[in-house]
Design an enzyme around this catalytic site. Structure first.
Site, PDB file in Angstrom:
ATOM      1  N   GLY A   8      41.062  47.777  39.324  1.00  0.00           N
ATOM      2  CA  GLY A   8      42.070  46.729  39.405  1.00  0.00           C
ATOM      3  C   GLY A   8      41.642  45.631  40.343  1.00  0.00           C
ATOM      4  O   GLY A   8      40.465  45.518  40.703  1.00  0.00           O
ATOM      5  N   GLY A   9      42.627  44.807  40.746  1.00  0.00           N
ATOM      6  CA  GLY A   9      42.330  43.654  41.575  1.00  0.00           C
ATOM      7  C   GLY A   9      41.736  43.999  42.927  1.00  0.00           C
ATOM      8  O   GLY A   9      41.029  43.198  43.527  1.00  0.00           O
TER       9      GLY A   9
ATOM     10  N   VAL B 246      38.789  52.814  41.865  1.00  0.00           N
ATOM     11  CA  VAL B 246      39.266  54.071  42.443  1.00  0.00           C
ATOM     12  C   VAL B 246      38.500  55.205  41.775  1.00  0.00           C
ATOM     13  O   VAL B 246      38.421  55.274  40.541  1.00  0.00           O
ATOM     14  CB  VAL B 246      40.781  54.262  42.245  1.00  0.00           C
ATOM     15  CG1 VAL B 246      41.238  55.580  42.859  1.00  0.00           C
ATOM     16  CG2 VAL B 246      41.552  53.106  42.871  1.00  0.00           C
TER      17      VAL B 246
ATOM     18  N   ASP C   5      55.298  45.007  47.377  1.00  0.00           N
ATOM     19  CA  ASP C   5      54.837  45.136  45.992  1.00  0.00           C
ATOM     20  C   ASP C   5      55.356  46.439  45.394  1.00  0.00           C
ATOM     21  O   ASP C   5      54.599  47.202  44.791  1.00  0.00           O
ATOM     22  CB  ASP C   5      53.308  45.085  45.925  1.00  0.00           C
ATOM     23  CG  ASP C   5      52.803  44.849  44.504  1.00  0.00           C
ATOM     24  OD1 ASP C   5      53.572  44.315  43.673  1.00  0.00           O
ATOM     25  OD2 ASP C   5      51.638  45.202  44.214  1.00  0.00           O
TER      26      ASP C   5
END
Length: 298
Positions: A22-23, A27, A142
């Site tokens: 992701g951004g 992972v 978030d």
């Protein structure tokens, strides 16, 4: 593939397979060489940061900020941080506990809207994590179903972990987000009106995010939908949400009222923080409760 062929090690951990991307980077599932403990390693490879020096610096600052913020938190409902550092190649990493389960986006998408008692069970655990963060002056900023993970922990099922404090904000003093005034940061579908307008966020902004999560758990729908990000943000700022019972008849009345209070446009009209919201959730007059035994049977 390159990392696996090299038998790539990060600190005392050997990478085994990629879990996601992701951004904030990649992972990986990894294992400690001595403890044989499976862990999740969040990694930003240096090669991915060399394209833009300014972006590299901001990404580096955000990565370190997430690790520092998470390391301060001790609630069992907050993902545990094991290690943090920089590899010999200049890659940034931190090592978290590896969780067995699904996030709340996956759970509802696969099985549909949750029993109200189960939804409240998850929300109270999220409040347990965030109450500690709020006590320390940290605003998550978030909150969304993707960042709330239902897992099996020992003999406990439906144990909730709050993930990703990567855009954490200090409610007083220095802004730790690495952003400047007027910059919108977060996930549009779960963003408070004040955050959508680039204004300062407070603990009540996290309460709004949890209200959006509750709406998703109870209805299988987001509070607002729109064809563009800007239209979606405008709805959060100016439009009142439909009652959850419009999509899910028979919801407990007091639960619905609490969800709508969390979604109030004015922060002062919401529960002031996660601790207050947790108390109100615990006081709801539900016909039945959800517990670990029911979760295990499920």
């Amino acid at each position: 593939e390159e990392l696996l062929r090299e038998g790539r090690r990060v600190g005392g951990y050997t990478l085994q397979r990629q879990l996601g991307q992701g951004g904030m980077g990649e992972v990986w599932l990894a294992q400690h060489s001595l403890l044989a403990r499976p862990s999740a390693v969040k990694l930003i490879r240096q090669i991915a940061m060399q394209r833009d020096a300014g972006a590299r610096q901001k990404l580096e600052e955000r990565f370190q900020r997430e690790a520092k913020a998470t390391a301060q938190l001790r609630s069992p409902n907050t993902v545990e941080l094991y290690d943090f550092g920089i590899t010999d190649d200049g890659d940034f990493f931190y090592v978290m506990e590896y969780l067995h389960g699904v996030d709340l986006t996956q759970l509802v998408s696969q099985f549909g809207a949750l029993d109200p008692a189960r939804a409240v069970y998850f929300l109270k655990q999220a409040c347990a994590s965030l109450s500690e963060a709020h006590l320390m002056g940290l605003v998550h900023r978030d909150l969304k179903p993707d960042n709330l993970f239902s897992c099996r922990l020992g003999t406990q099922y439906d144990f909730l972990k709050v993930l990703d404090f990567g855009i954490v904000h200090m409610s007083s003093g220095e802004d730790e987000t690495g952003t400047s005034a007027g910059v919108i940061t977060g996930s549009p579908a779960y963003m408070s009106p004040e955050a959508a307008q680039g204004e300062d966020v407070t603990f009540a902004s996290d309460v709004y995010g949890l209200g959006c999560v509750a709406y998703w758990l109870l209805t299988g729908r987001q509070v607002f939908e729109a064809p563009s990000v800007m239209q979606l943000l405008l709805k959060h700022v100016s439009r009142q949400p439909q009652r959850p019972s419009d999509f899910r008849p028979g919801l407990p009345n007091e639960l619905e009222k609490l969800v709508l209070r969390c979604l109030a446009k004015e922060p002062s009209d919401r529960p002031r923080d996660a601790f207050e919201l947790g108390k109100q959730l615990a006081a709801l007059p539900l016909e039945r409760c959800w517990d670990t035994e029911q979760a295990q049977q499920w």
